[in-house]
Design a protein around this motif. Structure first.
Motif, PDB file in Angstrom:
ATOM      1  N   THR A 137      39.247  44.634  80.730  1.00  0.00           N
ATOM      2  CA  THR A 137      39.784  44.369  79.391  1.00  0.00           C
ATOM      3  C   THR A 137      40.951  45.322  79.169  1.00  0.00           C
ATOM      4  OG1 THR A 137      38.316  46.000  78.331  1.00  0.00           O
ATOM      5  CG2 THR A 137      37.530  43.730  78.389  1.00  0.00           C
ATOM      6  N   THR A 165      40.395  40.188  79.878  1.00  0.00           N
ATOM      7  CA  THR A 165      40.223  39.770  78.487  1.00  0.00           C
ATOM      8  C   THR A 165      40.984  40.713  77.561  1.00  0.00           C
ATOM      9  OG1 THR A 165      38.013  38.934  78.992  1.00  0.00           O
ATOM     10  CG2 THR A 165      38.529  39.254  76.670  1.00  0.00           C
ATOM     11  N   CYS A 166      41.795  40.114  76.688  1.00  0.00           N
ATOM     12  CA  CYS A 166      42.559  40.888  75.707  1.00  0.00           C
ATOM     13  C   CYS A 166      42.414  40.226  74.344  1.00  0.00           C
ATOM     14  CB  CYS A 166      44.038  40.914  76.088  1.00  0.00           C
ATOM     15  SG  CYS A 166      44.361  41.862  77.590  1.00  0.00           S
ATOM     16  N   ARG A 167      42.784  40.968  73.331  1.00  0.00           N
ATOM     17  CA  ARG A 167      42.726  40.371  71.992  1.00  0.00           C
ATOM     18  C   ARG A 167      43.770  39.255  71.866  1.00  0.00           C
ATOM     19  NH1 ARG A 167      41.695  45.375  67.821  1.00  0.00           N
ATOM     20  NH2 ARG A 167      40.072  46.374  69.029  1.00  0.00           N
ATOM     21  N   THR A 207      40.575  36.861  72.754  1.00  0.00           N
ATOM     22  CA  THR A 207      39.491  36.786  71.769  1.00  0.00           C
ATOM     23  C   THR A 207      39.986  36.638  70.325  1.00  0.00           C
ATOM     24  OG1 THR A 207      39.449  39.202  71.820  1.00  0.00           O
ATOM     25  CG2 THR A 207      37.784  38.057  73.125  1.00  0.00           C
ATOM     26  N   ARG A 208      41.266  36.991  70.070  1.00  0.00           N
ATOM     27  CA  ARG A 208      41.701  36.963  68.657  1.00  0.00           C
ATOM     28  C   ARG A 208      42.968  36.147  68.449  1.00  0.00           C
ATOM     29  NH1 ARG A 208      39.806  42.840  66.282  1.00  0.00           N
ATOM     30  NH2 ARG A 208      38.180  43.139  67.809  1.00  0.00           N
ATOM     31  N   ARG A 216      35.008  36.382  74.951  1.00  0.00           N
ATOM     32  CA  ARG A 216      34.715  37.579  75.744  1.00  0.00           C
ATOM     33  C   ARG A 216      34.150  37.140  77.094  1.00  0.00           C
ATOM     34  NH1 ARG A 216      31.812  42.312  72.279  1.00  0.00           N
ATOM     35  NH2 ARG A 216      33.604  42.887  71.008  1.00  0.00           N
ATOM     36  N   THR A 218      31.957  38.518  78.813  1.00  0.00           N
ATOM     37  CA  THR A 218      30.497  38.665  78.820  1.00  0.00           C
ATOM     38  C   THR A 218      29.821  37.374  78.329  1.00  0.00           C
ATOM     39  OG1 THR A 218      30.890  39.788  76.726  1.00  0.00           O
ATOM     40  CG2 THR A 218      30.332  41.172  78.604  1.00  0.00           C
ATOM     41  N   SER A 247      36.622  49.233  78.131  1.00  0.00           N
ATOM     42  CA  SER A 247      36.092  50.213  77.183  1.00  0.00           C
ATOM     43  C   SER A 247      34.648  50.539  77.555  1.00  0.00           C
ATOM     44  CB  SER A 247      36.144  49.636  75.764  1.00  0.00           C
ATOM     45  OG  SER A 247      35.310  48.492  75.698  1.00  0.00           O
ATOM     46  N   ALA A 249      31.950  50.285  75.759  1.00  0.00           N
ATOM     47  CA  ALA A 249      31.030  49.218  75.339  1.00  0.00           C
ATOM     48  C   ALA A 249      31.086  48.038  76.312  1.00  0.00           C
ATOM     49  CB  ALA A 249      31.394  48.767  73.928  1.00  0.00           C
ATOM     50  N   PHE A 250      32.293  47.692  76.729  1.00  0.00           N
ATOM     51  CA  PHE A 250      32.481  46.590  77.688  1.00  0.00           C
ATOM     52  C   PHE A 250      31.774  46.920  79.003  1.00  0.00           C
ATOM     53  CE2 PHE A 250      35.067  45.031  81.301  1.00  0.00           C
ATOM     54  CZ  PHE A 250      34.887  43.670  81.127  1.00  0.00           C
ATOM     55  N   ASP A 253      28.047  46.589  78.746  1.00  0.00           N
ATOM     56  CA  ASP A 253      27.594  45.190  78.659  1.00  0.00           C
ATOM     57  C   ASP A 253      27.683  44.489  80.015  1.00  0.00           C
ATOM     58  OD1 ASP A 253      27.033  45.585  76.046  1.00  0.00           O
ATOM     59  OD2 ASP A 253      28.701  44.415  75.230  1.00  0.00           O
TER      60      ASP A 253
HETATM   61  P1  A2P Z   1      36.892  41.344  70.768  1.00  0.00           P
HETATM   62  O1  A2P Z   1      38.233  40.968  70.218  1.00  0.00           O
HETATM   63  O2  A2P Z   1      35.857  40.288  70.567  1.00  0.00           O
HETATM   64  O3  A2P Z   1      36.428  42.712  70.316  1.00  0.00           O
HETATM   65  P2  A2P Z   1      39.481  46.535  72.705  1.00  0.00           P
HETATM   66  O4  A2P Z   1      40.955  46.548  72.436  1.00  0.00           O
HETATM   67  O5  A2P Z   1      38.623  46.678  71.498  1.00  0.00           O
HETATM   68  O6  A2P Z   1      39.081  47.478  73.813  1.00  0.00           O
HETATM   69  O7  A2P Z   1      39.170  45.098  73.271  1.00  0.00           O
HETATM   70  C1  A2P Z   1      39.882  44.507  74.324  1.00  0.00           C
HETATM   71  C2  A2P Z   1      39.262  43.188  74.640  1.00  0.00           C
HETATM   72  O8  A2P Z   1      37.945  43.404  75.150  1.00  0.00           O
HETATM   73  C3  A2P Z   1      39.103  42.314  73.403  1.00  0.00           C
HETATM   74  O9  A2P Z   1      39.403  40.984  73.762  1.00  0.00           O
HETATM   75  C4  A2P Z   1      37.658  42.508  73.030  1.00  0.00           C
HETATM   76  O10 A2P Z   1      37.066  41.398  72.382  1.00  0.00           O
HETATM   77  C5  A2P Z   1      37.003  42.673  74.368  1.00  0.00           C
HETATM   78  N1  A2P Z   1      35.773  43.472  74.284  1.00  0.00           N
HETATM   79  C6  A2P Z   1      35.616  44.617  73.595  1.00  0.00           C
HETATM   80  N2  A2P Z   1      34.349  45.079  73.715  1.00  0.00           N
HETATM   81  C7  A2P Z   1      33.698  44.210  74.492  1.00  0.00           C
HETATM   82  C8  A2P Z   1      32.361  44.124  74.985  1.00  0.00           C
HETATM   83  N3  A2P Z   1      31.445  45.058  74.674  1.00  0.00           N
HETATM   84  N4  A2P Z   1      32.050  43.070  75.777  1.00  0.00           N
HETATM   85  C9  A2P Z   1      32.978  42.147  76.074  1.00  0.00           C
HETATM   86  N5  A2P Z   1      34.242  42.163  75.648  1.00  0.00           N
HETATM   87  C10 A2P Z   1      34.615  43.166  74.869  1.00  0.00           C
END
Ligand code: A2P
Length: 282
Positions: A137, A165-167, A207-208, A216, A218, A247, A249-250, A253
């Motif tokens: 991400t 995966t990005c916003r 995601t946004r 996501r 996940t 991140s 959290a990512f 998960d």
């Molecule tokens: P989301 O927009 O649903 O939070 P960030 O800039 O916060 O690190 O996020 C970068 C990308 O990773 C975003 O698309 C975000 O989705 C996604 N993301 C953040 N946390 C998780 C997670 N715990 N599991 C999967 N995808 C994540």
């Protein structure tokens, strides 16, 4: 008695501006919050594709003593081990101690680069397999920008699944350009064979902001869309390996999903079936 040589000229020339200084050779800005840059590479620096080093700038002078200390952060090296320069991919945080300054570097400026590479996103930390997943991400794409340009990646695996995966859509540009560039990379086409890049299945999601594939990663693993979209079987410890960078959290998960699929975490000291590293965040 031997004659004493004057020392003024040599000592004046030898004073470096920064300790472990390297010079910026290229800067590219992608969005308000993302940029990449290339620097000269220390002649003696050897690293394994996927590793990180500490880089930074001198901090502001201490108001009392006037002394300056280096401000360093861990950055994944985004260039492969064979590249004569080094590349980094960074976020810009407007009030971030380092990136608020680093985002303004220009060609010819100097940064500090500590020549001590380390990290777990390396081929040595994985057991042999057939399919290699790179899950990322945001700026977590960086170590994979290195590994995607590393010949061993294609020698060791039949298939590479690169998920990012990005916003927002613009945040995918660095990765998309890099993958596009592999098609015309002369060295890789020569060393690995023309069309080596067909081994890569690139899976960008947002995601946004609206894009062809949203969600996501996940979620797309859990609901099986990743596998049906790419026409590949579900993750199997017998054949599949994974490297993860995003991140905290990512990473946690994905770790849970990998373990649920039966993969064991590896390290340099004990290779396994998946490895994890946190992307630089501020
Ligand atoms: P989301 O927009 O649903 O939070 P960030 O800039 O916060 O690190 O996020 C970068 C990308 O990773 C975003 O698309 C975000 O989705 C996604 N993301 C953040 N946390 C998780 C997670 N715990 N599991 C999967 N995808 C994540």
């Amino acid at each position: 008695m031997t004659e004493q040589k004057p020392v003024t000229e040599t000592t004046a020339k030898a004073v470096p501006v920064l300790p472990d200084a390297q010079t910026i050779t290229e800067v590219k800005h992608y969005t308000d919050s993302l940029f990449s840059f290339r620097v000269t590479r220390p002649a003696s620096l050897r690293f394994r594709s996927g590793e990180f080093v500490m880089i930074g700038l001198m901090g502001d002078p201490d108001p009392k003593t006037g002394k300056q200390r280096p401000l360093l952060r861990a950055y994944s090296i985004a260039s492969p081990s064979w590249d004569e320069e080094m590349e980094f991919y960074s976020i810009k945080v407007q009030d971030g101690p380092l990136t608020s300054k680093l985002q303004h570097v220009k060609v010819g400026n100097q940064i500090i680069l500590k020549p001590k590479p380390v990290g777990t996103l390396v081929h040595d930390a994985l057991l042999p397999g057939k399919r290699l997943y790179f899950f990322s991400t945001g700026t977590g794409f960086a170590p994979f920008a290195s590994l995607l340009r590393e010949p061993q990646t294609y020698e060791d695996y039949d298939e590479i699944i690169m998920t990012h995966t990005c916003r927002e859509v613009d945040e995918l540009t660095y990765g998309r350009d890099l993958i596009e560039g592999l098609k015309t990379d002369e060295l890789l086409n020569e060393v690995i064979g023309e069309g080596f890049w067909k081994k890569i299945k690139y899976y960008p999601t947002t995601t946004r902001e609206e894009s062809p594939k949203m969600g996501r990663i996940t979620t797309l693993i859990e609901n099986g869309e990743l596998f049906s979209d790419l026409d590949i079987p579900a993750i199997d410890p017998a054949t599949d390996r994974a490297m993860v960078c995003g991140s905290l959290a990512f990473n946690l998960d994905i770790k849970e999903l990998m373990e649920k699929a039966g993969l064991k975490e590896g390290a340099n000291s004990e290779p396994g079936e998946f490895v994890i590293e946190k992307a630089f965040v501020g």
